[in-house]
Design an enzyme around this catalytic site. Structure first.
Site, PDB file in Angstrom:
ATOM      1  N   ASN A  11       0.839  -1.215   0.027  1.00  0.00           N
ATOM      2  CA  ASN A  11      -0.277   0.165  -0.511  1.00  0.00           C
ATOM      3  C   ASN A  11       1.036   0.659  -0.259  1.00  0.00           C
ATOM      4  OD1 ASN A  11      -1.721   2.296   0.868  1.00  0.00           O
ATOM      5  ND2 ASN A  11      -2.517   0.763   2.493  1.00  0.00           N
ATOM      6  N   ARG A  93      -2.396  -1.823  -3.630  1.00  0.00           N
ATOM      7  CA  ARG A  93      -4.009  -1.017  -3.302  1.00  0.00           C
ATOM      8  C   ARG A  93      -3.775  -0.359  -4.365  1.00  0.00           C
ATOM      9  NH1 ARG A  93      -4.710   3.837   1.036  1.00  0.00           N
ATOM     10  NH2 ARG A  93      -7.105   3.321   0.644  1.00  0.00           N
ATOM     11  N   HIS A 182     -12.832   3.335  -0.418  1.00  0.00           N
ATOM     12  CA  HIS A 182     -12.614   2.144   1.045  1.00  0.00           C
ATOM     13  C   HIS A 182     -13.275   0.871   0.942  1.00  0.00           C
ATOM     14  CE1 HIS A 182     -12.893   5.482   4.309  1.00  0.00           C
ATOM     15  NE2 HIS A 182     -11.736   5.122   4.089  1.00  0.00           N
ATOM     16  N   ARG A 243     -12.203  16.356   7.587  1.00  0.00           N
ATOM     17  CA  ARG A 243     -12.713  16.550   6.770  1.00  0.00           C
ATOM     18  C   ARG A 243     -13.940  16.913   6.311  1.00  0.00           C
ATOM     19  NH1 ARG A 243     -11.031  11.375   3.479  1.00  0.00           N
ATOM     20  NH2 ARG A 243      -8.622  10.582   4.214  1.00  0.00           N
ATOM     21  N   GLU A 386      -7.992  -4.846   5.531  1.00  0.00           N
ATOM     22  CA  GLU A 386      -7.958  -4.290   3.851  1.00  0.00           C
ATOM     23  C   GLU A 386      -6.685  -5.665   3.365  1.00  0.00           C
ATOM     24  OE1 GLU A 386      -8.498  -0.531   4.868  1.00  0.00           O
ATOM     25  OE2 GLU A 386      -9.223   0.118   3.677  1.00  0.00           O
TER      26      GLU A 386
END
Ligand code: ADP
Length: 401
Positions: A11, A93, A182, A243, A386
């Site tokens: 990743n 990823r 996601h 965010r 993940e």
């Protein structure tokens, strides 16, 4: 076809690389680690073997190539280097697959070219992912490399959920639509929830709440994603650590015209100085909860705004799905914060949703239900993984071809 049973998952971020080496026979994580501050002073590699002590290397890593070579050396010290015959593939990823990539994909020159063409829609993420793939291919040109896309699970969004209500020609010209992110986590957690409940994913409707630093919700009907809260970029939707999530697009014009802020300043404001951080000065939910419990008003406002936004989505997705079998909480906040789970599910008995305070207070790393046994809707805490999902998809693809 390879006889190896191990998959290395990479990743690659803009200044970091995270990795895990997973044995697909039993899902064991043989090693994991990360390289931080690539290209900067104060670089650090932390390698965590399955057995034995963690190993830390503090030095400058000039680029992703140097960082990945150092990772390969660490793995080699454990006799699990990139040249080991047990390694079946490397799974990468990749954040944005656009409309083109809706499944895990074997990397070829042409595929890499297409991922490159998606940079304009994912300028912050795809370049680093591409670098990771390029370096890994250079180190092991003969090994299958598979790209697993964060957007892929959301490719099934119906057109009326995926489109923004703007001029279609403009939208199409600039590839503007809701892609969602996601996805690997939402996919993994929705299936793991079905497993936890002993149900077939094809007959289960689940609302997944992925609440980490970034946060997103999804509605999954019979294993198929039909709605998700992130959009063209990972800015839309829930209140996150830094965010804003949903906001009137008009505030961008307002801050520019009236506030005199540049587009870059507004980008920085909404992505890095908003959310929990913007509301109360802390983006870690543990701090927000602690301060709110001590009666600090701004921390309480941040907590309440965070929960309120999730509840709006929960109600909305209930209507989208028509019937909900489970609500699954995952990622850092979802897995650990009993306070957030309790607040999100409060006073929803009419919808069949409730949380048992004792079950909810239990701390565990295992998937579990926290709703009373009589509940119509199961409320579950399901740790996401993940990396394991990327490894599974990578391994499955390598064995298909
Ligand atoms: P990322 O999006 O970076 O992968 P994670 O899923 O690891 O993030 O979530 C990180 C966040 O989880 C932290 O910022 C923190 O707010 C939250 N978190 C971690 N542990 C706890 C805890 N015990 N209670 C509440 N929140 C927690």
């Amino acid at each position: 076809m390879t006889t190896g049973t191990r998959v290395l998952v990479l990743n690659a971020g803009s200044s970091s690389v995270k990795y895990q080496l997973i044995d697909m026979l039993d899902g064991a994580k043989l090693a994991s680690g990360l390289v931080e501050r690539i290209g900067e002073e104060g670089g650090r590699l932390l390698h965590l073997p399955l057995t034995g002590e963690p190993r830390e290397t503090l030095r400058r890593f000039d680029g992703h190539d140097v960082a990945l070579e150092a990772v390969a050396e660490e793995l080699a010290k454990d006799l699990m280097g990139l040249d080991s015959p047990e390694l079946a593939a490397i799974g990468h990823r990749v954040v944005h697959g656009g409309l083109r990539f809706t499944r895990p994909t074997l990397v070829t020159d042409a595929v890499l070219g297409e991922i490159r063409r998606l940079i304009p829609v994912a300028p912050l993420h795809n370049p680093a992912n591409i670098t990771g793939i390029e370096v890994a291919r250079r180190l092991r040109p003969d090994l299958p490399q598979v790209a697993v896309f964060d957007t892929a699970f959301h490719a099934t969004l119906p057109e009326h959920a995926a489109r923004y209500a703007i001029d279609r020609a403009v939208a199409d010209e600039h590839r503007v639509r809701r892609y969602g992110f996601h996805g690997t986590s939402h996919q993994y957690v929705s299936r793991a929830t079905a497993r936890l409940l002993g149900r077939d994913p094809a007959e289960l409707n689940v609302i997944v709440l992925h609440l980490g630093n970034g946060a997103s919700a999804s509605a999954v009907a019979g294993g198929v994603c039909v709605e998700t809260s992130m959009g063209l970029t990972p800015l839309e939707g829930l209140v996150m650590g830094t965010r804003s999530g949903d906001a009137d697009p008009g505030l961008v014009f307002h801050l520019h015209r009236v506030g005199g802020m540049s587009v870059d300043q507004i980008d920085d404001l909404l992505n890095r100085r908003s959310g929990l951080l913007g509301l109360c000065g802390d983006n870690d939910m543990r701090e927000v909860v602690r301060r709110a419990q001590e009666g600090e008003e701004d921390a309480k406002l941040a907590f309440d705004s965070y929960v309120h936004r999730i509840r709006r989505y929960l109600g909305g997705y209930y209507a989208v799905l028509g019937r909900v079998d489970a609500v699954a909480f995952t990622a850092g906040v979802g897995e650990n914060s009993a306070e957030v789970r309790a607040a999100v599910c409060a006073n929803l008995e009419e919808l069949g949703i409730s949380v048992d305070p004792e079950l909810n207070a239990v701390r565990s790393r295992d998937a579990r239900t926290v709703s009373p046994s009589y509940s119509r809707v199961a409320v579950a805490v399901v740790p996401t993984d993940e990396e394991l999902e990327i490894a599974r998809q990578t391994f499955a693809l390598v064995h298909e071809v």
